[in-house]
Enzyme design. Structure first.
Site, PDB file in Angstrom:
ATOM      1  N   ASP A 263      75.383  45.117  17.768  1.00 12.33           N
ATOM      2  CA  ASP A 263      74.550  43.922  17.763  1.00 12.33           C
ATOM      3  C   ASP A 263      75.242  42.902  16.864  1.00 12.33           C
ATOM      4  O   ASP A 263      74.918  42.780  15.691  1.00 12.33           O
ATOM      5  CB  ASP A 263      73.157  44.286  17.236  1.00 12.33           C
ATOM      6  CG  ASP A 263      72.156  43.160  17.391  1.00 12.33           C
ATOM      7  OD1 ASP A 263      72.412  42.258  18.208  1.00 12.33           O
ATOM      8  OD2 ASP A 263      71.129  43.181  16.698  1.00 12.33           O
TER       9      ASP A 263
ATOM     10  N   ARG B 270      77.050  43.266  11.214  1.00 16.89           N
ATOM     11  CA  ARG B 270      76.725  44.686  11.075  1.00 16.89           C
ATOM     12  C   ARG B 270      77.723  45.458  10.209  1.00 16.89           C
ATOM     13  O   ARG B 270      77.337  46.414   9.536  1.00 16.89           O
ATOM     14  CB  ARG B 270      76.650  45.343  12.466  1.00 16.89           C
ATOM     15  CG  ARG B 270      75.581  44.742  13.354  1.00 16.89           C
ATOM     16  CD  ARG B 270      74.203  44.924  12.770  1.00 16.89           C
ATOM     17  NE  ARG B 270      73.163  44.309  13.614  1.00 16.89           N
ATOM     18  CZ  ARG B 270      71.897  44.243  13.274  1.00 16.89           C
ATOM     19  NH1 ARG B 270      71.483  44.735  12.126  1.00 16.89           N
ATOM     20  NH2 ARG B 270      71.012  43.680  14.077  1.00 16.89           N
TER      21      ARG B 270
ATOM     22  N   LYS C 203      69.688  37.828  25.757  1.00 10.49           N
ATOM     23  CA  LYS C 203      68.471  38.375  25.147  1.00 10.49           C
ATOM     24  C   LYS C 203      67.649  37.235  24.530  1.00 10.49           C
ATOM     25  O   LYS C 203      68.211  36.187  24.206  1.00 10.49           O
ATOM     26  CB  LYS C 203      68.818  39.431  24.104  1.00 10.49           C
ATOM     27  CG  LYS C 203      69.578  38.900  22.878  1.00 10.49           C
ATOM     28  CD  LYS C 203      69.898  40.035  21.927  1.00 10.49           C
ATOM     29  CE  LYS C 203      70.449  39.514  20.611  1.00 10.49           C
ATOM     30  NZ  LYS C 203      70.832  40.598  19.701  1.00 10.49           N
ATOM     31  N   HIS C 204      66.311  37.402  24.428  1.00  8.61           N
ATOM     32  CA  HIS C 204      65.470  38.552  24.743  1.00  8.61           C
ATOM     33  C   HIS C 204      64.527  38.116  25.866  1.00  8.61           C
ATOM     34  O   HIS C 204      63.567  37.386  25.592  1.00  8.61           O
ATOM     35  CB  HIS C 204      64.647  38.985  23.545  1.00  8.61           C
ATOM     36  CG  HIS C 204      65.448  39.177  22.289  1.00  8.61           C
ATOM     37  ND1 HIS C 204      65.876  38.135  21.483  1.00  8.61           N
ATOM     38  CD2 HIS C 204      65.910  40.306  21.706  1.00  8.61           C
ATOM     39  CE1 HIS C 204      66.552  38.613  20.452  1.00  8.61           C
ATOM     40  NE2 HIS C 204      66.599  39.930  20.556  1.00  8.61           N
TER      41      HIS C 204
ATOM     42  N   HIS D 117      59.738  43.152  15.788  1.00  2.21           N
ATOM     43  CA  HIS D 117      60.190  44.289  14.983  1.00  2.21           C
ATOM     44  C   HIS D 117      59.000  44.949  14.283  1.00  2.21           C
ATOM     45  O   HIS D 117      59.018  46.154  14.020  1.00  2.21           O
ATOM     46  CB  HIS D 117      61.193  43.842  13.916  1.00  2.21           C
ATOM     47  CG  HIS D 117      62.484  43.335  14.472  1.00  2.21           C
ATOM     48  ND1 HIS D 117      62.653  42.026  14.841  1.00  2.21           N
ATOM     49  CD2 HIS D 117      63.654  43.963  14.711  1.00  2.21           C
ATOM     50  CE1 HIS D 117      63.882  41.861  15.292  1.00  2.21           C
ATOM     51  NE2 HIS D 117      64.504  43.018  15.233  1.00  2.21           N
TER      52      HIS D 117
ATOM     53  N   ASP E  49      64.956  46.157  24.405  1.00  2.00           N
ATOM     54  CA  ASP E  49      65.167  45.995  22.977  1.00  2.00           C
ATOM     55  C   ASP E  49      64.917  47.362  22.341  1.00  2.00           C
ATOM     56  O   ASP E  49      64.456  48.303  23.000  1.00  2.00           O
ATOM     57  CB  ASP E  49      64.224  44.931  22.422  1.00  2.00           C
ATOM     58  CG  ASP E  49      64.778  44.238  21.176  1.00  2.00           C
ATOM     59  OD1 ASP E  49      65.698  44.788  20.549  1.00  2.00           O
ATOM     60  OD2 ASP E  49      64.282  43.148  20.833  1.00  2.00           O
TER      61      ASP E  49
END
Length: 382
Positions: free
Chosen positions: A126, A134, A226-227, A239, A310
């Site tokens: 990601d 990341r 996305k999304h 989330h 997701d």
């Protein structure tokens, strides 16, 4: 606002100077990478025989596992890495995703996973603004909003950034990047999209998304819109819990769908569906909605690539559904890949039971596995 625009302009100009140099320095490397397209394979191609042969050797449970993208645990020692790799291969999971760590360790784990895998793995990350998002020792680039603020919009910079991020992904053994963000930050109260989006204007976002798609492809990595159907006009963070989008389908067609359609036309390889309840369309999150995944994205918008959820470990899913129940609903909706499966046995058991009871036709599993294996062939990772 003017100060922010000036900062964005300077950042973009610096990027315009640095990226072409970096890309030019690596041109020989880039020219040896495959150029991805949405052309697909014909049934006369010899690679199709490999897809069929692999499909026929996998048990039902192993075919179900091909639909799963598993998050790589952090801070594994060598013994834990070996055990994790063997477990993933025993299940025959379809792929893995890196969310944190260092470049060296990620490369080491990738080598181990590939060495043990009987069926080639999809390796993903990601990295919306580069691998530095990341991997703490890799580069980060400006967030998407910077490009949308530059006047005129410099889609050439979006393209060059995509090329460089793609090159770095490919050098790290990463096949898929979960980018570009295709949402439009149209609600100032949105807590989760913000600067991740190119713009608060639907048409402007639709102009920049195709440049990112082409850049990623020319850099050697596959990309993800996305999304879907659009997370930018929500006031909740999926989330943490359920996010709502209070629009009708005609409104979505005029607004949220525009950048997704532009990305699909540009040849995007994957679309990630968000855990967003579009209340005027379905009571379930879009990820679990056949109306939005199959009827709209697959059939109405004509997207023929891979559809991924997701992360299935996000609050919008876990607060209402068990791992097995959520996995079954995602497959019934039409998703090909289930991202972030955190309880493999329960998800496998749920889908297997649904197949054996007739709730899910076995052909539904096979169609996704065939699409996944064909993508692996087209990527040249056999």
């Amino acid at each position: 606002m003017n100060r922010f625009k000036n900062i964005a302009t300077v950042a973009a100009l610096l990027l315009s100077l640095s990226l072409p140099l970096a890309v030019e320095a690596q041109r020989g490397f880039r020219d040896n990478l495959p150029r991805f397209s949405a052309k697909g394979l014909s049934f006369s191609d010899p690679e199709v025989n490999w897809v069929d042969s692999v499909l026929n050797t996998l048990s039902l449970e192993q075919r179900i596992a091909q639909l799963m993208i598993v998050r790589v645990p952090l801070n594994m020692d060598d013994r834990q890495m070996l055990d994790f790799s063997r477990q993933m291969n025993s299940y025959r999971v379809g792929g893995v995703c890196f969310f944190a760590g260092t470049a060296d360790r990620q490369a080491e784990i990738t080598r181990r996973l590939r060495q043990d895998a009987a069926v080639p793995l999809l390796v993903s990350i990601d990295g919306e603004w580069g691998l530095g998002m990341r991997l703490k020792d890799m580069y980060s680039f400006p967030r998407n909003a910077r490009f949308g603020l530059v006047e005129p919009n410099l889609d050439s910079l979006v393209y060059e950034m995509g090329v460089e991020v793609g090159r770095q992904c490919r050098m790290m053994g990463i096949h898929f990047n979960y980018a570009p963000v295709t949402d439009v930050n149209s609600n100032p109260k949105n807590p989760v999209i913000g600067t991740r989006a190119y713009s608060n204007d639907f048409s402007k976002a639709a102009e920049l998304v195709p440049a990112a798609v082409q850049g990623f492809h020319d850099g050697g990595v596959l990309c993800t819109l996305k999304h879907f159907p659009g997370h930018g006009n929500t006031q909740e963070d999926s989330h943490k819990g359920t996010a709502h989008l209070y629009k009708t389908l005609p409104e979505l067609r005029r607004q949220e769908f525009l950048p997704f359609q532009a990305g699909i036309r540009a040849g995007a390889d994957m679309v990630m569906v968000g855990h967003i309840v579009v209340d005027k369309v379905d009571s379930r999150p879009a990820t679990l909605s056949k109306k939005l995944v199959t009827d709209v994205l697959r059939e109405e918008l004509g997207f023929h690539g891979l559809i991924i959820t997701d992360s299935m470990g996000m609050g919008a899913i876990t607060e209402k559904y068990s791992p097995g129940e959520a996995a079954v609903l995602a497959v019934q909706a039409g998703d090909d890949l289930l991202l972030g499966i955190y309880n493999i046995p329960e998800a496998l058991a749920g889908i297997r039971t649904a197949v054996e009871s007739g709730q899910i036709p076995e052909s539904r599993i096979d169609s996704s596995v065939r699409r996944i294996l064909t993508q692996k062939v087209e990527m040249g990772i056999l």
